[in-house]
Scaffold this active site. Structure first.
Site, PDB file in Angstrom:
ATOM      1  NE  ARG A  39      -2.313  -1.604   3.317  1.00 42.79           N
ATOM      2  CZ  ARG A  39      -2.019  -2.892   3.581  1.00 42.79           C
ATOM      3  NH1 ARG A  39      -2.419  -3.827   2.747  1.00 42.79           N
ATOM      4  NH2 ARG A  39      -1.343  -3.228   4.653  1.00 42.79           N
ATOM      5  CD  GLU A  95       2.626 -11.466  18.274  1.00 43.78           C
ATOM      6  OE1 GLU A  95       1.993 -10.998  17.305  1.00 43.78           O
ATOM      7  OE2 GLU A  95       2.113 -11.792  19.354  1.00 43.78           O
TER       8      GLU A  95
HETATM    9  P1  AMP Z   1       5.264  -2.979  11.141  1.00 39.13           P
HETATM   10  O1  AMP Z   1       6.480  -3.547  10.468  1.00 39.13           O
HETATM   11  O2  AMP Z   1       4.831  -3.759  12.340  1.00 39.13           O
HETATM   12  O3  AMP Z   1       5.407  -1.490  11.429  1.00 39.13           O
HETATM   13  O4  AMP Z   1       4.065  -3.145  10.124  1.00 39.13           O
HETATM   14  C1  AMP Z   1       3.930  -2.262   9.078  1.00 39.13           C
HETATM   15  C2  AMP Z   1       3.468  -2.920   7.816  1.00 39.13           C
HETATM   16  O5  AMP Z   1       2.408  -3.849   8.045  1.00 39.13           O
HETATM   17  C3  AMP Z   1       2.938  -1.873   6.885  1.00 39.13           C
HETATM   18  O6  AMP Z   1       3.398  -2.184   5.563  1.00 39.13           O
HETATM   19  C4  AMP Z   1       1.436  -1.963   7.008  1.00 39.13           C
HETATM   20  O7  AMP Z   1       0.838  -1.868   5.746  1.00 39.13           O
HETATM   21  C5  AMP Z   1       1.155  -3.304   7.653  1.00 39.13           C
HETATM   22  N1  AMP Z   1       0.327  -3.233   8.859  1.00 39.13           N
HETATM   23  C6  AMP Z   1       0.717  -3.540  10.117  1.00 39.13           C
HETATM   24  N2  AMP Z   1      -0.292  -3.434  10.983  1.00 39.13           N
HETATM   25  C7  AMP Z   1      -1.356  -3.026  10.259  1.00 39.13           C
HETATM   26  C8  AMP Z   1      -2.731  -2.723  10.605  1.00 39.13           C
HETATM   27  N3  AMP Z   1      -3.205  -2.825  11.852  1.00 39.13           N
HETATM   28  N4  AMP Z   1      -3.535  -2.332   9.604  1.00 39.13           N
HETATM   29  C9  AMP Z   1      -3.070  -2.224   8.327  1.00 39.13           C
HETATM   30  N5  AMP Z   1      -1.823  -2.500   7.956  1.00 39.13           N
HETATM   31  C10 AMP Z   1      -0.962  -2.904   8.909  1.00 39.13           C
END
Ligand code: AMP
Length: 175
Positions: free
Chosen positions: A61, A98
């Site tokens: 996205r 995780e």
């Molecule tokens: P992180 O690496 O944990 O910061 O996760 C970020 C990536 O996962 C991004 O590319 C987001 O598009 C996706 N992502 C993580 N959590 C969500 C959520 N609750 N809703 C939508 N996309 C998420």
């Protein structure tokens, strides 16, 4: 168009992709020409005076927002993708989830050493993905001039993993 309107257009989908996760669905923003324009303008405006050399957009996205921002800022655009999706020679890095780990890649020639890169994604959660993407930029000799997100899940404290980087998020979700 008010910030509240952008915020209210992000749709919560409970228990997706698994039990206990509230997925932040940005589809309603894409469906509204006015809101999409407002988001792209707000994410791009701080960089209009001194645009990046390249926007680095994160799979998948991040591509939607990053490409429109590159058009508006008149800069280059490149992709950080999940492992196995880029056809050329790549550099890759892995980061912990995780459970297990994830790998992301960038083309070796995606940016010229010394270039100023602006990293773009839709959601900041734990910060692992953005941190890995920033590492890839730096492995190629690029300079991360900032990281922008449409939405930040503040309770996951992703900023801690991105310590030292300039971060902009339009929507902050506290709990
Ligand atoms: P992180 O690496 O944990 O910061 O996760 C970020 C990536 O996962 C991004 O590319 C987001 O598009 C996706 N992502 C993580 N959590 C969500 C959520 N609750 N809703 C939508 N996309 C998420």
């Amino acid at each position: 168009m008010s910030q509240l309107t952008i915020e209210s257009a992000v749709r919560d989908i409970r228990d997706f992709p698994k039990q206990g996760i509230v997925f932040k669905d940005i589809s309603p923003i894409l469906q509204s020409p006015a809101l999409f324009k407002e988001v792209i303008d707000q994410l791009s405006d701080p960089f209009m005076a001194a645009p990046p050399d390249v926007i680095v957009a994160i799979d998948a996205r991040g591509f939607l927002f990053g490409s429109a921002m590159a058009y508006r800022l008149g800069c280059g655009l490149t992709m950080v993708r999940k492992k196995g999706k880029l056809p050329g020679k790549t550099v890759s890095t892995s980061y912990d989830l995780e459970y297990g780990s994830n790998q992301v890649e960038i083309h070796q020639d995606a940016l010229v050493a010394g270039s100023r890169a602006l990293l773009v994604d839709d959601v900041l959660a734990t910060g692992g993905t953005a941190r890995a993407a920033a590492d890839l930029i730096e492995m190629l000799g690029g300079q991360v001039m900032g990281i922008v997100f449409l939405l930040e899940l503040c309770f996951l404290d992703g900023r801690r993993r991105l310590n030292g980087y300039d971060i902009l998020s339009l929507i902050k979700v506290s709990g």
